[in-house]
Design a protein around this motif. Structure first.
Motif, PDB file in Angstrom:
ATOM      1  N   ILE A 165       0.857  -1.184   0.000  1.00  0.00           N
ATOM      2  CA  ILE A 165       0.000   0.000   0.000  1.00  0.00           C
ATOM      3  C   ILE A 165       0.891   1.232   0.000  1.00  0.00           C
ATOM      4  O   ILE A 165       1.910   1.273   0.706  1.00  0.00           O
ATOM      5  N   GLU A 166       0.540   2.211  -0.796  1.00  0.00           N
ATOM      6  CA  GLU A 166       1.331   3.437  -0.897  1.00  0.00           C
ATOM      7  C   GLU A 166       1.497   4.088   0.468  1.00  0.00           C
ATOM      8  O   GLU A 166       0.523   4.268   1.216  1.00  0.00           O
ATOM      9  N   ILE A 167       2.727   4.430   0.804  1.00  0.00           N
ATOM     10  CA  ILE A 167       3.002   5.133   2.058  1.00  0.00           C
ATOM     11  C   ILE A 167       2.548   6.584   1.930  1.00  0.00           C
ATOM     12  O   ILE A 167       2.808   7.243   0.924  1.00  0.00           O
ATOM     13  N   ASP A 168       1.881   7.080   2.948  1.00  0.00           N
ATOM     14  CA  ASP A 168       1.384   8.458   2.919  1.00  0.00           C
ATOM     15  C   ASP A 168       2.483   9.387   3.422  1.00  0.00           C
ATOM     16  O   ASP A 168       2.533   9.754   4.590  1.00  0.00           O
ATOM     17  N   ARG A 169       3.395   9.750   2.513  1.00  0.00           N
ATOM     18  CA  ARG A 169       4.465  10.673   2.877  1.00  0.00           C
ATOM     19  C   ARG A 169       4.616  11.745   1.798  1.00  0.00           C
ATOM     20  O   ARG A 169       5.706  12.122   1.420  1.00  0.00           O
ATOM     21  N   ARG A 170       3.507  12.211   1.303  1.00  0.00           N
ATOM     22  CA  ARG A 170       3.534  13.182   0.227  1.00  0.00           C
ATOM     23  C   ARG A 170       4.091  14.520   0.706  1.00  0.00           C
ATOM     24  O   ARG A 170       3.973  14.886   1.869  1.00  0.00           O
ATOM     25  N   GLY A 171       4.647  15.236  -0.230  1.00  0.00           N
ATOM     26  CA  GLY A 171       5.136  16.571   0.085  1.00  0.00           C
ATOM     27  C   GLY A 171       3.988  17.530   0.341  1.00  0.00           C
ATOM     28  O   GLY A 171       2.844  17.259   0.012  1.00  0.00           O
ATOM     29  N   SER A 172       4.290  18.640   0.923  1.00  0.00           N
ATOM     30  CA  SER A 172       3.277  19.632   1.245  1.00  0.00           C
ATOM     31  C   SER A 172       3.839  21.021   0.972  1.00  0.00           C
ATOM     32  O   SER A 172       5.040  21.245   1.067  1.00  0.00           O
ATOM     33  N   SER A 173       2.950  21.932   0.629  1.00  0.00           N
ATOM     34  CA  SER A 173       3.394  23.301   0.408  1.00  0.00           C
ATOM     35  C   SER A 173       3.745  23.986   1.718  1.00  0.00           C
ATOM     36  O   SER A 173       4.421  25.004   1.731  1.00  0.00           O
ATOM     37  N   CYS A 174       3.284  23.413   2.827  1.00  0.00           N
ATOM     38  CA  CYS A 174       3.566  23.979   4.142  1.00  0.00           C
ATOM     39  C   CYS A 174       4.235  22.914   5.014  1.00  0.00           C
ATOM     40  O   CYS A 174       4.033  21.720   4.811  1.00  0.00           O
ATOM     41  N   PRO A 175       5.039  23.334   5.994  1.00  0.00           N
ATOM     42  CA  PRO A 175       5.664  22.360   6.893  1.00  0.00           C
ATOM     43  C   PRO A 175       4.612  21.606   7.703  1.00  0.00           C
ATOM     44  O   PRO A 175       3.475  22.048   7.857  1.00  0.00           O
ATOM     45  N   THR A 176       5.008  20.456   8.225  1.00  0.00           N
ATOM     46  CA  THR A 176       4.121  19.681   9.079  1.00  0.00           C
ATOM     47  C   THR A 176       4.773  19.498  10.445  1.00  0.00           C
ATOM     48  O   THR A 176       5.995  19.424  10.560  1.00  0.00           O
ATOM     49  N   LEU A 177       3.965  19.447  11.483  1.00  0.00           N
ATOM     50  CA  LEU A 177       4.446  19.361  12.859  1.00  0.00           C
ATOM     51  C   LEU A 177       4.180  17.968  13.412  1.00  0.00           C
ATOM     52  O   LEU A 177       3.043  17.506  13.448  1.00  0.00           O
ATOM     53  N   PHE A 178       5.255  17.265  13.820  1.00  0.00           N
ATOM     54  CA  PHE A 178       5.168  15.963  14.462  1.00  0.00           C
ATOM     55  C   PHE A 178       5.686  16.074  15.889  1.00  0.00           C
ATOM     56  O   PHE A 178       6.562  16.893  16.183  1.00  0.00           O
ATOM     57  N   VAL A 179       5.162  15.233  16.778  1.00  0.00           N
ATOM     58  CA  VAL A 179       5.671  15.170  18.144  1.00  0.00           C
ATOM     59  C   VAL A 179       5.913  13.717  18.515  1.00  0.00           C
ATOM     60  O   VAL A 179       5.273  12.803  17.977  1.00  0.00           O
ATOM     61  N   TRP A 180       6.855  13.492  19.436  1.00  0.00           N
ATOM     62  CA  TRP A 180       7.171  12.158  19.932  1.00  0.00           C
ATOM     63  C   TRP A 180       6.339  11.892  21.172  1.00  0.00           C
ATOM     64  O   TRP A 180       6.376  12.643  22.150  1.00  0.00           O
ATOM     65  N   ASP A 181       5.525  10.828  21.140  1.00  0.00           N
ATOM     66  CA  ASP A 181       4.632  10.553  22.270  1.00  0.00           C
ATOM     67  C   ASP A 181       5.202   9.517  23.232  1.00  0.00           C
ATOM     68  O   ASP A 181       4.497   8.985  24.090  1.00  0.00           O
ATOM     69  N   GLY A 182       6.495   9.217  23.092  1.00  0.00           N
ATOM     70  CA  GLY A 182       7.122   8.211  23.926  1.00  0.00           C
ATOM     71  C   GLY A 182       7.248   6.869  23.251  1.00  0.00           C
ATOM     72  O   GLY A 182       8.026   6.011  23.677  1.00  0.00           O
TER      73      GLY A 182
END
Length: 216
Positions: A165-182
């Motif tokens: 299945i295609e991985i959902d890692r498409r580029g974006s015109s704006c940055p994306t914010l990720f956080v580490w939940d442990g």
């Protein structure tokens, strides 16, 4: 990979031809050797590929304008190891049409592109059957999805069907914010371009841009 084709001769006789891939020596016509010269066709229009009987060998289906459909079962193509690959894109292209696929196994490299058609009123299976030779697995299965996403899967076991299945890692015109939940990183939201100056960002290896910095 070998080549198969259908068409008509200059005198209007329909025929199917098979060309064996000899590597650096080019291709050799082996149609008569495998008995294809004995098949009579009437206005053939398309030749389609699929593993009809799920035995790991690619079979051929021929359509005709003035004749029945002809199924040619491959009885010897599974003497070596093989790998069947099925693909599913994300919501906008679930059939994965246009995906470029490469399979690396041992010293062999094969490449396909999943097409939307395979000739006049014909559609080959979008499931790919790759020959692995003596290898029991594919070292790498590489997919370049139409969305521009490059996806590699390593050490893919052979002699069976594998689904990707295609991985959902498409580029974006704006940055994306990720956080580490442990346990893993989680997507919080897209961030408007100007917002980066307020929260800072990773500029390089262990180098962070301070929040609200105006230097570039």
């Amino acid at each position: 990979m070998d080549l198969a084709a259908v068409g008509e001769t200059t005198d209007g006789r329909g025929e199917v031809r098979l060309f064996r891939n000899l590597g650096p020596d080019g291709f050799r016509d082996v149609s008569a050797e495998v008995g294809l010269d004995k098949i009579t066709l009437k206005d053939p229009r398309a030749i389609l590929t699929a593993d009809y009987d799920n035995d790991g060998a690619t079979d051929l289906l021929i359509t005709q304008s003035h004749g029945p459909v002809v199924l040619l079962r491959n009885e010897g193509g599974n003497k070596n190891h093989w790998l069947r690959l099925a693909f599913r894109g994300l919501n906008d292209n679930r059939s994965a049409i246009g995906t470029k696929v490469e399979v690396f196994a041992g010293g062999n490299r094969q490449k396909w592109e999943i097409a939307g058609s395979s000739g006049y009123l014909g559609q080959s299976s979008t499931v790919i059957t790759a020959g692995l030779g003596d290898s029991t697995q594919a070292d790498i299965v590489r997919m370049l999805w139409p969305t521009g996403v490059l996806q590699d899967e390593i050490e893919v076991a052979g002699d069976k069907q594998q689904e990707f299945i295609e991985i959902d890692r498409r580029g974006s015109s704006c940055p994306t914010l990720f956080v580490w939940d442990g346990t893993k990183y989680r997507l919080i939201a897209d961030v408007l371009g100007p917002g980066c100056w307020g929260i800072g960002w990773l500029q390089g290896n262990e180098i962070f841009r301070d929040p609200r910095s105006t230097s570039r």
